[in-house]
Design a protein around this motif. Structure first.
Motif, PDB file in Angstrom:
ATOM      1  N   ALA A 472       0.837  -1.210   0.000  1.00  0.00           N
ATOM      2  CA  ALA A 472       0.000   0.000   0.000  1.00  0.00           C
ATOM      3  C   ALA A 472       0.869   1.256   0.000  1.00  0.00           C
ATOM      4  CB  ALA A 472      -0.922  -0.012   1.211  1.00  0.00           C
ATOM      5  N   ASP A 473       1.968   1.237   0.754  1.00  0.00           N
ATOM      6  CA  ASP A 473       2.880   2.389   0.773  1.00  0.00           C
ATOM      7  C   ASP A 473       3.488   2.633  -0.609  1.00  0.00           C
ATOM      8  OD1 ASP A 473       2.452   2.915   3.440  1.00  0.00           O
ATOM      9  OD2 ASP A 473       4.239   1.846   4.144  1.00  0.00           O
ATOM     10  N   CYS A 474       3.881   1.567  -1.282  1.00  0.00           N
ATOM     11  CA  CYS A 474       4.475   1.708  -2.614  1.00  0.00           C
ATOM     12  C   CYS A 474       3.475   2.322  -3.588  1.00  0.00           C
ATOM     13  CB  CYS A 474       4.951   0.353  -3.136  1.00  0.00           C
ATOM     14  SG  CYS A 474       6.423  -0.280  -2.309  1.00  0.00           S
ATOM     15  N   ASP A 475       2.229   1.898  -3.503  1.00  0.00           N
ATOM     16  CA  ASP A 475       1.182   2.481  -4.349  1.00  0.00           C
ATOM     17  C   ASP A 475       1.010   3.966  -4.022  1.00  0.00           C
ATOM     18  OD1 ASP A 475       0.495   0.263  -5.901  1.00  0.00           O
ATOM     19  OD2 ASP A 475      -0.883  -0.504  -4.375  1.00  0.00           O
ATOM     20  N   ARG A 476       0.965   4.278  -2.737  1.00  0.00           N
ATOM     21  CA  ARG A 476       0.717   5.655  -2.320  1.00  0.00           C
ATOM     22  C   ARG A 476       1.855   6.590  -2.720  1.00  0.00           C
ATOM     23  NH1 ARG A 476      -0.344   4.502   2.340  1.00  0.00           N
ATOM     24  NH2 ARG A 476       1.590   4.936   3.465  1.00  0.00           N
ATOM     25  N   HIS A 477       3.088   6.093  -2.695  1.00  0.00           N
ATOM     26  CA  HIS A 477       4.243   6.933  -3.006  1.00  0.00           C
ATOM     27  C   HIS A 477       4.590   6.941  -4.492  1.00  0.00           C
ATOM     28  CE1 HIS A 477       4.910   7.704   1.182  1.00  0.00           C
ATOM     29  NE2 HIS A 477       5.228   6.451   1.485  1.00  0.00           N
ATOM     30  N   GLY A 478       3.837   6.212  -5.298  1.00  0.00           N
ATOM     31  CA  GLY A 478       4.068   6.239  -6.734  1.00  0.00           C
ATOM     32  C   GLY A 478       5.191   5.344  -7.226  1.00  0.00           C
ATOM     33  N   TRP A 479       5.444   4.253  -6.500  1.00  0.00           N
ATOM     34  CA  TRP A 479       6.540   3.355  -6.878  1.00  0.00           C
ATOM     35  C   TRP A 479       6.037   2.071  -7.545  1.00  0.00           C
ATOM     36  CZ3 TRP A 479       8.432   3.729  -1.134  1.00  0.00           C
ATOM     37  CH2 TRP A 479       8.903   5.038  -0.903  1.00  0.00           C
ATOM     38  N   SER A 480       4.782   2.035  -7.901  1.00  0.00           N
ATOM     39  CA  SER A 480       4.186   0.785  -8.377  1.00  0.00           C
ATOM     40  C   SER A 480       4.661   0.358  -9.763  1.00  0.00           C
ATOM     41  CB  SER A 480       2.649   0.916  -8.408  1.00  0.00           C
ATOM     42  OG  SER A 480       2.146   1.139  -7.114  1.00  0.00           O
ATOM     43  N   ASN A 481       5.230   1.290 -10.533  1.00  0.00           N
ATOM     44  CA  ASN A 481       5.614   0.951 -11.908  1.00  0.00           C
ATOM     45  C   ASN A 481       7.056   0.462 -12.009  1.00  0.00           C
ATOM     46  OD1 ASN A 481       6.788   3.402 -11.317  1.00  0.00           O
ATOM     47  ND2 ASN A 481       6.470   4.268 -13.367  1.00  0.00           N
ATOM     48  N   GLY A 518      17.010   4.015  -6.198  1.00  0.00           N
ATOM     49  CA  GLY A 518      18.166   4.344  -7.025  1.00  0.00           C
ATOM     50  C   GLY A 518      18.347   3.334  -8.134  1.00  0.00           C
ATOM     51  N   ALA A 519      18.253   2.046  -7.785  1.00  0.00           N
ATOM     52  CA  ALA A 519      18.347   0.977  -8.772  1.00  0.00           C
ATOM     53  C   ALA A 519      17.067   0.841  -9.575  1.00  0.00           C
ATOM     54  CB  ALA A 519      18.662  -0.347  -8.086  1.00  0.00           C
ATOM     55  N   GLU A 520      15.998   1.437  -9.093  1.00  0.00           N
ATOM     56  CA  GLU A 520      14.692   1.431  -9.746  1.00  0.00           C
ATOM     57  C   GLU A 520      14.105   0.032  -9.843  1.00  0.00           C
ATOM     58  OE1 GLU A 520      14.192   5.275 -12.473  1.00  0.00           O
ATOM     59  OE2 GLU A 520      15.709   3.926 -13.316  1.00  0.00           O
ATOM     60  N   PHE A 521      14.072  -0.650  -8.686  1.00  0.00           N
ATOM     61  CA  PHE A 521      13.281  -1.868  -8.570  1.00  0.00           C
ATOM     62  C   PHE A 521      12.872  -2.045  -7.117  1.00  0.00           C
ATOM     63  CE2 PHE A 521      17.723  -3.839  -8.932  1.00  0.00           C
ATOM     64  CZ  PHE A 521      17.898  -4.065  -7.577  1.00  0.00           C
ATOM     65  N   LEU A 522      11.917  -2.918  -6.887  1.00  0.00           N
ATOM     66  CA  LEU A 522      11.437  -3.214  -5.548  1.00  0.00           C
ATOM     67  C   LEU A 522      11.903  -4.609  -5.171  1.00  0.00           C
ATOM     68  CD1 LEU A 522       7.763  -1.902  -5.862  1.00  0.00           C
ATOM     69  CD2 LEU A 522       9.725  -0.695  -4.896  1.00  0.00           C
ATOM     70  N   VAL A 523      12.603  -4.730  -4.048  1.00  0.00           N
ATOM     71  CA  VAL A 523      13.107  -6.020  -3.599  1.00  0.00           C
ATOM     72  C   VAL A 523      12.051  -6.679  -2.723  1.00  0.00           C
ATOM     73  CG1 VAL A 523      14.925  -7.223  -2.331  1.00  0.00           C
ATOM     74  CG2 VAL A 523      15.476  -5.167  -3.672  1.00  0.00           C
ATOM     75  N   CYS A 524      11.614  -7.865  -3.113  1.00  0.00           N
ATOM     76  CA  CYS A 524      10.639  -8.639  -2.344  1.00  0.00           C
ATOM     77  C   CYS A 524      11.354  -9.804  -1.670  1.00  0.00           C
ATOM     78  CB  CYS A 524       9.530  -9.168  -3.250  1.00  0.00           C
ATOM     79  SG  CYS A 524       8.528  -7.877  -4.017  1.00  0.00           S
ATOM     80  N   LEU A 525      11.427  -9.791  -0.354  1.00  0.00           N
ATOM     81  CA  LEU A 525      12.106 -10.852   0.379  1.00  0.00           C
ATOM     82  C   LEU A 525      11.133 -11.975   0.700  1.00  0.00           C
ATOM     83  CD1 LEU A 525      13.783  -8.113   1.094  1.00  0.00           C
ATOM     84  CD2 LEU A 525      14.868  -9.603   2.772  1.00  0.00           C
ATOM     85  N   THR A 526      11.568 -13.201   0.405  1.00  0.00           N
ATOM     86  CA  THR A 526      10.731 -14.368   0.647  1.00  0.00           C
ATOM     87  C   THR A 526      11.410 -15.297   1.639  1.00  0.00           C
ATOM     88  OG1 THR A 526      11.707 -15.758  -1.069  1.00  0.00           O
ATOM     89  CG2 THR A 526       9.989 -14.225  -1.763  1.00  0.00           C
ATOM     90  N   GLY A 527      10.610 -16.123   2.298  1.00  0.00           N
ATOM     91  CA  GLY A 527      11.165 -17.143   3.183  1.00  0.00           C
ATOM     92  C   GLY A 527      12.130 -16.576   4.199  1.00  0.00           C
ATOM     93  N   ASP A 528      13.244 -17.287   4.384  1.00  0.00           N
ATOM     94  CA  ASP A 528      14.239 -16.894   5.379  1.00  0.00           C
ATOM     95  C   ASP A 528      15.485 -16.306   4.732  1.00  0.00           C
ATOM     96  OD1 ASP A 528      12.677 -17.792   7.527  1.00  0.00           O
ATOM     97  OD2 ASP A 528      13.390 -19.849   7.266  1.00  0.00           O
ATOM     98  N   ILE A 529      15.354 -15.741   3.550  1.00  0.00           N
ATOM     99  CA  ILE A 529      16.520 -15.216   2.843  1.00  0.00           C
ATOM    100  C   ILE A 529      17.193 -14.139   3.679  1.00  0.00           C
ATOM    101  CG2 ILE A 529      15.339 -13.395   1.531  1.00  0.00           C
ATOM    102  CD1 ILE A 529      17.947 -15.790   0.100  1.00  0.00           C
ATOM    103  N   MET A 530      18.522 -14.208   3.754  1.00  0.00           N
ATOM    104  CA  MET A 530      19.304 -13.278   4.565  1.00  0.00           C
ATOM    105  C   MET A 530      20.107 -12.340   3.674  1.00  0.00           C
ATOM    106  SD  MET A 530      18.835 -13.848   7.798  1.00  0.00           S
ATOM    107  CE  MET A 530      18.219 -15.104   8.921  1.00  0.00           C
ATOM    108  N   THR A 531      20.125 -11.049   4.016  1.00  0.00           N
ATOM    109  CA  THR A 531      20.941 -10.098   3.268  1.00  0.00           C
ATOM    110  C   THR A 531      22.357  -9.995   3.834  1.00  0.00           C
ATOM    111  OG1 THR A 531      20.001  -8.316   4.616  1.00  0.00           O
ATOM    112  CG2 THR A 531      18.983  -8.732   2.468  1.00  0.00           C
ATOM    113  N   MET A 532      22.621 -10.696   4.926  1.00  0.00           N
ATOM    114  CA  MET A 532      23.980 -10.866   5.448  1.00  0.00           C
ATOM    115  C   MET A 532      24.166 -12.348   5.734  1.00  0.00           C
ATOM    116  SD  MET A 532      27.022 -10.260   6.442  1.00  0.00           S
ATOM    117  CE  MET A 532      27.438  -8.529   6.656  1.00  0.00           C
TER     118      MET A 532
END
Length: 556
Positions: A472-481, A518-532
């Motif tokens: 909902a935040d992404c839609d509201r801020h105009g990041w949906s595209n 900046g990269a112009e994409f939305l990162v969707c985290l699934t499961g237990d994926i770790m960024t470290m």
């Protein structure tokens, strides 16, 4: 067979000036970093914009075992093989991360007689690109905390700062930390954390811009948090994009090296495939397409992760037209996805190969969804039996897949001739026209469901309450595209790494959505994926050493 390190140390490298000349680069268009490394100036891309493009070949793979299936080795070996066929070929690949180098997998510069050189330099500090990215990222983190400390004119909510710190080492203890402890003079106390450098948005955007101007603009767009009033705050609000760009002034230029057979290789950037988009820089790929007749590149892990992001993010952004794909398959991965434990993968088992073939067939369907022709590269390992290899070839024939036995690890370019000829013929006879799998103007929910259902094969997609609010935040801020960048385990089509093979009727859970503006994409985290990531019980670092002659050993 000799070790990778021994093979690399015995190889005869050409001075980098000869490799640059081989590509037709003028002296002022590149800068040496020692005798065997150089940076190609980014302006070369603008100078050559009217030159015709070569043919772009993507190397992807079936779902790997934890040790990997030799995708980089096949990429390098195929480029060498094309050159043996008198084609001007260039390998365009990612820079290795120190995290997996010292963690589970070891070095990532190819292997055997299909390596990029100087191998130890490339696997370690190379030309300093990752250090520049790490420093720029952490400078921004320090500037944010200094802003909070110095009066917080932007009214940033300390609890909603989204910019974390980074380090290019696997260190699970840094995933969640408290900073500013020890009194007011040490800054604002708040919770923070570290990601690995290759998960940094600065790494991602550096790999998706085409020049220094775009780099600075992308840095300015990056989201760093929200105000108390829930207004997004970006780098441009702090006004520090110039300082970040200054730290990246050299890192934006692609790196030129060579393979063990003196084939040119452009190595630049290295976003993680399971967290970010997993491709080398767009600048490097576009430059290679102008300089070569064939460009062989790769994307992280299997087709469900790397190829999907390569097609839907990188190709869309750079208007790239891939000519063909190579799907790397191994006997051991087929047996692994046929239900054989890792400890028993060296035992001949044709029935397990048959069961595991469904995984490979799924990856073939993924590539076909993008209307890209492909060849299966059956990457031979020493433990493979003739019966097993013949069985895989039989299964490929039954499914209508063109397959080429590939032995580039043991034989270099000579071991990839069958694959090279197959790819050239596939390209020449293809009438397919590449197309991404979704339209960016579709709703976020639709784009996520298309990836999860059409690519992964999920039955349903569910969102945590946090992810629903973020949608909902992404839609509201105009990041949906914006395009979607899925963060998912590479070992399964699902978000559960233990569900191997061609798992069916599963549910994907989206637990977190992080805007990378900046990269112009939305990162969707699934499961237990770790960024470290964390280190394994016996990290590869235990094998790495520096001998008395100053040579690095044990990286492979």
């Amino acid at each position: 067979m000799k070790s990778d390190s021994a093979i690399a140390q015995e190889a005869t490298m050409l001075p980098i000036a000869m490799i640059a000349k081989q590509l037709g680069l003028a002296d002022e268009e590149w800068e040496p970093y020692g005798r065997y490394k150089a940076k190609i100036h980014v302006d070369v891309l603008e100078k050559m914009k009217n030159h015709p493009d070569g043919k772009l070949i993507l190397v992807t793979a079936m779902s790997p075992t934890p040790a990997g299936e030799g995708k980089s080795t096949v990429t390098i070996g195929l480029a060498q093989a094309l050159n043996k066929l008198s084609q001007r070929a260039i390998a365009a690949i990612r820079e290795p991360s120190l995290g997996p180098n010292f963690g589970l997998k070891g070095g990532a510069a190819g292997g055997g007689y299909s390596q990029v050189l100087p191998m130890s330099d490339i696997n370690l500090h190379f030309t300093g690109d990752f250090h520049a990215i790490t420093t720029a990222h952490n400078l921004l983190a320090a500037l944010i905390d200094n802003h909070l400390y110095q009066g917080n004119e932007l009214h940033i909510d300390p609890d909603r700062v989204t910019w974390r710190r980074v380090l290019d080492i696997n260190d699970r203890s840094l995933r969640q930390v408290a900073i500013g402890l020890g009194g007011r003079g040490n800054g604002v106390t708040r919770e923070a954390g570290f990601d690995i450098t290759v998960a940094s948005e600065i790494m991602a955007l550096l790999c998706l811009v085409e020049n220094a101007t775009e780099l600075k603009d992308a840095l300015a767009r990056m989201l760093i948090g929200y105000t108390y009033e829930n207004v997004p705050v970006t780098v441009s609000d702090l006004g520090v994009q110039g300082a970040l760009a200054a730290l990246l002034k050299d890192a934006i230029h692609p790196n030129l090296v060579q393979t063990i057979e003196n084939t040119p290789a452009i190595i630049h950037g290295g976003p993680f495939g399971n967290i970010a988009h997993g491709c080398n820089s767009l600048i490097a790929t576009q430059m290679a397409l102008k300089l070569g007749e064939y460009v062989v590149t790769e994307a992280g892990f299997g087709a469900d992760l790397g190829a999907e992001k390569f097609f839907d993010i990188k190709c869309r952004r750079g208007q790239l037209e891939p000519s063909a794909a190579v799907i790397v398959a191994t006997v051991r991965a087929l047996k692994y996805h046929g239900g054989i434990p890792k400890k028993d993968l060296t035992i001949e088992d044709l029935a397990a190969i048959t069961r595991g073939f469904a995984n490979l067939a799924h990856h073939a369907r993924i590539v076909s969804e993008y209307h890209v022709p492909f060849v299966i590269a059956l990457n031979r390992f020493p433990t493979d039996t003739d019966a097993e290899l013949a069985h895989v070839e039989k299964l490929c024939a039954e499914h209508g897949f063109r397959v080429a036995l590939t032995e580039v690890f043991a034989k270099g370019g000579a071991g990839g001739m069958e694959l090279a000829r197959a790819i050239m013929e596939t390209i020449d006879h293809s009438e397919m026209s590449f197309a991404p799998i979704y339209d960016v103007e579709q709703s976020l929910l639709n784009k996520i469901e298309i990836i999860c259902k059409k690519v992964y094969g999920a039955r349903t997609v569910q969102f945590t309450d946090v992810a629903k609010r973020q949608l909902a935040d992404c839609d509201r801020h105009g990041w949906s595209n914006l395009p979607i960048c899925m963060a998912k385990t590479p070992y399964s089509f699902s978000d559960n790494p233990s569900l191997i093979g061609d798992v069916q009727e599963f549910t994907i859970t989206i637990r977190d959505i992080r805007p990378s503006l900046g990269a112009e994409f939305l990162v969707c985290l699934t499961g237990d994926i770790m960024t470290m990531p964390g280190l394994p019980k016996h990290p590869h670092a235990l094998k790495v050493d520096l001998d008395e002659s100053g040579q690095v050993t044990g990286l492979f």
